[in-house]
Scaffold this motif. Structure first.
Motif, PDB file in Angstrom:
ATOM      1  N   LYS A  86       0.809  -1.221   0.000  1.00  0.00           N
ATOM      2  CA  LYS A  86       0.000   0.000   0.000  1.00  0.00           C
ATOM      3  C   LYS A  86       0.841   1.270   0.000  1.00  0.00           C
ATOM      4  O   LYS A  86       0.304   2.375  -0.054  1.00  0.00           O
ATOM      5  N   HIS A  87       2.171   1.143   0.071  1.00  0.00           N
ATOM      6  CA  HIS A  87       3.023   2.330   0.194  1.00  0.00           C
ATOM      7  C   HIS A  87       3.283   2.945  -1.183  1.00  0.00           C
ATOM      8  O   HIS A  87       3.678   2.239  -2.125  1.00  0.00           O
ATOM      9  N   PRO A  88       3.118   4.245  -1.335  1.00  0.00           N
ATOM     10  CA  PRO A  88       3.274   4.888  -2.643  1.00  0.00           C
ATOM     11  C   PRO A  88       4.700   4.872  -3.193  1.00  0.00           C
ATOM     12  O   PRO A  88       4.896   5.056  -4.396  1.00  0.00           O
ATOM     13  N   LYS A  89       5.700   4.657  -2.349  1.00  0.00           N
ATOM     14  CA  LYS A  89       7.086   4.644  -2.823  1.00  0.00           C
ATOM     15  C   LYS A  89       7.597   3.236  -3.144  1.00  0.00           C
ATOM     16  O   LYS A  89       8.783   3.053  -3.427  1.00  0.00           O
ATOM     17  N   ILE A  90       6.704   2.260  -3.101  1.00  0.00           N
ATOM     18  CA  ILE A  90       7.058   0.873  -3.407  1.00  0.00           C
ATOM     19  C   ILE A  90       6.411   0.469  -4.722  1.00  0.00           C
ATOM     20  O   ILE A  90       5.190   0.577  -4.888  1.00  0.00           O
ATOM     21  N   LYS A  91       7.231   0.004  -5.684  1.00  0.00           N
ATOM     22  CA  LYS A  91       6.714  -0.385  -7.000  1.00  0.00           C
ATOM     23  C   LYS A  91       6.038  -1.752  -6.970  1.00  0.00           C
ATOM     24  O   LYS A  91       5.018  -1.968  -7.602  1.00  0.00           O
ATOM     25  N   TRP A  92       6.644  -2.676  -6.259  1.00  0.00           N
ATOM     26  CA  TRP A  92       6.115  -4.036  -6.223  1.00  0.00           C
ATOM     27  C   TRP A  92       6.590  -4.739  -4.948  1.00  0.00           C
ATOM     28  O   TRP A  92       7.596  -4.347  -4.345  1.00  0.00           O
ATOM     29  N   VAL A  93       5.858  -5.767  -4.552  1.00  0.00           N
ATOM     30  CA  VAL A  93       6.195  -6.573  -3.378  1.00  0.00           C
ATOM     31  C   VAL A  93       5.997  -8.040  -3.735  1.00  0.00           C
ATOM     32  O   VAL A  93       5.028  -8.398  -4.411  1.00  0.00           O
ATOM     33  N   ASN A  94       6.901  -8.883  -3.274  1.00  0.00           N
ATOM     34  CA  ASN A  94       6.793 -10.320  -3.524  1.00  0.00           C
ATOM     35  C   ASN A  94       6.894 -11.075  -2.209  1.00  0.00           C
ATOM     36  O   ASN A  94       7.922 -11.024  -1.525  1.00  0.00           O
ATOM     37  N   SER A 147       7.679 -18.517   5.440  1.00  0.00           N
ATOM     38  CA  SER A 147       9.001 -18.176   5.938  1.00  0.00           C
ATOM     39  C   SER A 147       9.187 -16.653   6.054  1.00  0.00           C
ATOM     40  O   SER A 147       8.225 -15.895   5.934  1.00  0.00           O
ATOM     41  N   GLY A 148      10.432 -16.225   6.290  1.00  0.00           N
ATOM     42  CA  GLY A 148      10.673 -14.835   6.647  1.00  0.00           C
ATOM     43  C   GLY A 148      11.305 -13.972   5.581  1.00  0.00           C
ATOM     44  O   GLY A 148      11.732 -12.860   5.879  1.00  0.00           O
ATOM     45  N   LEU A 149      11.382 -14.462   4.337  1.00  0.00           N
ATOM     46  CA  LEU A 149      11.966 -13.662   3.260  1.00  0.00           C
ATOM     47  C   LEU A 149      10.878 -12.962   2.463  1.00  0.00           C
ATOM     48  O   LEU A 149       9.861 -13.577   2.122  1.00  0.00           O
ATOM     49  N   LEU A 150      11.091 -11.692   2.170  1.00  0.00           N
ATOM     50  CA  LEU A 150      10.254 -11.005   1.192  1.00  0.00           C
ATOM     51  C   LEU A 150      11.139 -10.085   0.369  1.00  0.00           C
ATOM     52  O   LEU A 150      12.233  -9.703   0.795  1.00  0.00           O
ATOM     53  N   THR A 151      10.669  -9.763  -0.823  1.00  0.00           N
ATOM     54  CA  THR A 151      11.417  -8.866  -1.691  1.00  0.00           C
ATOM     55  C   THR A 151      10.501  -7.751  -2.162  1.00  0.00           C
ATOM     56  O   THR A 151       9.274  -7.887  -2.172  1.00  0.00           O
ATOM     57  N   PHE A 152      11.112  -6.626  -2.535  1.00  0.00           N
ATOM     58  CA  PHE A 152      10.328  -5.487  -3.017  1.00  0.00           C
ATOM     59  C   PHE A 152      11.222  -4.609  -3.881  1.00  0.00           C
ATOM     60  O   PHE A 152      12.455  -4.730  -3.870  1.00  0.00           O
ATOM     61  N   GLY A 153      10.587  -3.720  -4.629  1.00  0.00           N
ATOM     62  CA  GLY A 153      11.310  -2.756  -5.436  1.00  0.00           C
ATOM     63  C   GLY A 153      10.885  -1.345  -5.074  1.00  0.00           C
ATOM     64  O   GLY A 153       9.686  -1.058  -4.954  1.00  0.00           O
ATOM     65  N   ILE A 154      11.853  -0.463  -4.875  1.00  0.00           N
ATOM     66  CA  ILE A 154      11.571   0.938  -4.557  1.00  0.00           C
ATOM     67  C   ILE A 154      11.281   1.703  -5.842  1.00  0.00           C
ATOM     68  O   ILE A 154      11.912   1.466  -6.878  1.00  0.00           O
ATOM     69  N   ASP A 155      10.318   2.599  -5.764  1.00  0.00           N
ATOM     70  CA  ASP A 155       9.968   3.432  -6.922  1.00  0.00           C
ATOM     71  C   ASP A 155      11.003   4.556  -7.041  1.00  0.00           C
ATOM     72  O   ASP A 155      10.804   5.674  -6.583  1.00  0.00           O
ATOM     73  N   GLY A 156      12.131   4.211  -7.651  1.00  0.00           N
ATOM     74  CA  GLY A 156      13.232   5.162  -7.776  1.00  0.00           C
ATOM     75  C   GLY A 156      14.454   4.457  -8.301  1.00  0.00           C
ATOM     76  O   GLY A 156      14.442   3.258  -8.580  1.00  0.00           O
TER      77      GLY A 156
END
Length: 425
Positions: free
Chosen positions: A309-317, A339-348
């Motif tokens: 839901k964060h506007p500065k995050i492009k995607w979350v996995n 498990s405890g791993l997640l990945t994401f991409g910053i909008d920038g």
């Protein structure tokens, strides 16, 4: 010791059963060797005719307790602890393959494993074919050769977080009459039992969730005891071994042939054994694995939902997100969490990502995963930096991917740290 305990009980009491007057907690047997009264008994140990410890490179009471606990947790017939997760992967392969052999693997692997397969196994004369894990069964089978000896994958790809289609890869392995090997480090024995899904050998880096405290490096290979090594494709398991006076592993050790051969040949000759002290620490960590994995998974899912839901995050996995393409498969193969791993991409750009990383306070920049403490890194410039851009993409690493290993701190504090760090970009 009961064979019907739940995993939480095995975590705490499995592997070690003290007798009257003995230490309640598993001791550290910090010794290289052992005393004997009868030379014939010692000779029988060397000839694999009797059970016991003869040298700690091959076996040790503290390490053996960890191995037994892990075998029970994972549902196998036996295990061998190694000096690192990488040693466990190498041993698991070399126990099956020799010069001129070939394996098929899913491409979505930890960068160190990719490098092991593409560089050092190649130097040893073992060829590896990588395949997109979403390829069809027919496409995977098309890679097979007369000398194919194994099929390989990771339960949860690191860091792509794809969930392996166990059923499909198991069918491939069965058609080829070769074993199916899976690295279950991120899945853990608590969340996933690959042996229930057609896997024959399971590998873990115990450095990660098994230890859980980033204190001890180690690995382990667990034998499911569910593969026919006498099917005609693995002569080293059925023909006499001259280094042990002609012993035949399948004939002598039955469904424990794989793990016994691994211990008494590669364990003996290559020597990448786990130290008693590291085994002690790992066993201590395993006592809370069931509790930690519940919290790791819960925290990761909550943070993933917040990041979505964060506007500065492009995607979350994160595989347990209902929006994830991995969701159905995660629910099928994982029990109680992803498990405890997640990945994401910053909008920038990369500079924005660096600013974000530097602004984090609670979450540290650390090259590991599975710790009780939350940590983060950028795989393209760290764990997968030795790979080409094409290899990175094939393994699930994009240039903007940030990998977070969510700890078991209070989730409100983790989210607050992300919120303040994102505010600087």
């Amino acid at each position: 010791m009961s064979n019907n305990w739940e995993k939480g009980t095995i975590c705490i009491q499995g592997g070690y059963s003290p007798k009257a007057g003995e230490p309640r907690v598993l001791p550290i047997f910090q010794t290289a060797t052992y005393k004997y009264d009868d030379p014939d008994h010692l000779a029988s140990l060397f000839n694999l005719e009797a059970a016991g410890h003869l040298y700690s490179r091959i076996s040790n009471p503290t390490v053996a307790a960890l191995e037994e606990k892990f075998a029970k947790l994972q549902g196998g017939v036996g295990a061998l602890a190694t000096a690192s997760g990488q040693a466990a992967v190498l041993y698991a392969i070399l126990n099956i393959c020799k010069v001129g052999d070939h394996i098929i693997t899913a491409s979505t692997l930890y960068g160190g494993t990719v490098n092991l397969f593409t560089v050092n196994l190649k130097k040893m004369g073992i060829e590896v074919s990588f395949v997109d894990p979403e390829a069809s069964k027919e496409e995977i089978l098309a890679l097979a050769k007369e000398n194919t000896k194994a099929v390989y994958g990771e339960t949860i790809g690191n860091p792509g977080l794809n969930i392996l289609d166990f059923d499909k890869f198991a069918e491939v392995a069965k058609e080829l009459k070769v074993p199916f090997l899976v690295d279950n480090t991120v899945g853990t024995p608590y969340l996933c039992n690959p042996f229930e899904h057609g896997v024959n050998v399971v590998i873990h880096s115990t450095t990660k969730y098994a230890d859980g405290h980033a204190q001890s490096v180690g690995g382990i290979v667990v034998d499911g005891g569910n593969f026919d090594w006498a099917n005609g494709n693995f002569s080293e398991f059925t023909e006499p071994d001259p280094s042990y006076h002609g012993i035949k592993y399948v004939e002598t050790f039955g469904n424990a042939a794989y793990i016994t051969k691994l211990r008494v040949t590669l364990g003996r000759d290559l020597g990448a054994c786990q130290s008693p002290f590291n085994a002690y620490l790992t066993n201590l960590g395993l006592e809370t694995l069931h509790l930690r994995m519940e919290r790791h998974s819960q925290n990761a899912l909550e943070l993933a939902k917040w990041l979505e839901k964060h506007p500065k995050i492009k995607w979350v996995n994160y595989p347990y997100l209902e929006t994830s393409p991995e969701y159905d498969r995660a629910k099928k193969y994982l029990k109680g969490g992803a498990s405890g791993l997640l990945t994401f991409g910053i909008d920038g750009d990369i500079e924005a990502a660096k600013k974000f990383t530097k602004a984090l306070s609670l979450v540290a920049l650390v090259v590991t995963l599975g710790d009780v403490r939350s940590c983060l890194l950028h795989p393209a410039t760290t764990t997968h930096s030795q790979l080409s851009e094409e290899e990175q993409i094939a393994s699930g690493v994009t240039p903007d991917l940030m990998r977070v290993s969510i700890g078991i701190e209070d989730i409100n504090d983790i989210i607050a740290d992300f919120e303040q760090a994102l505010s600087v970009i």
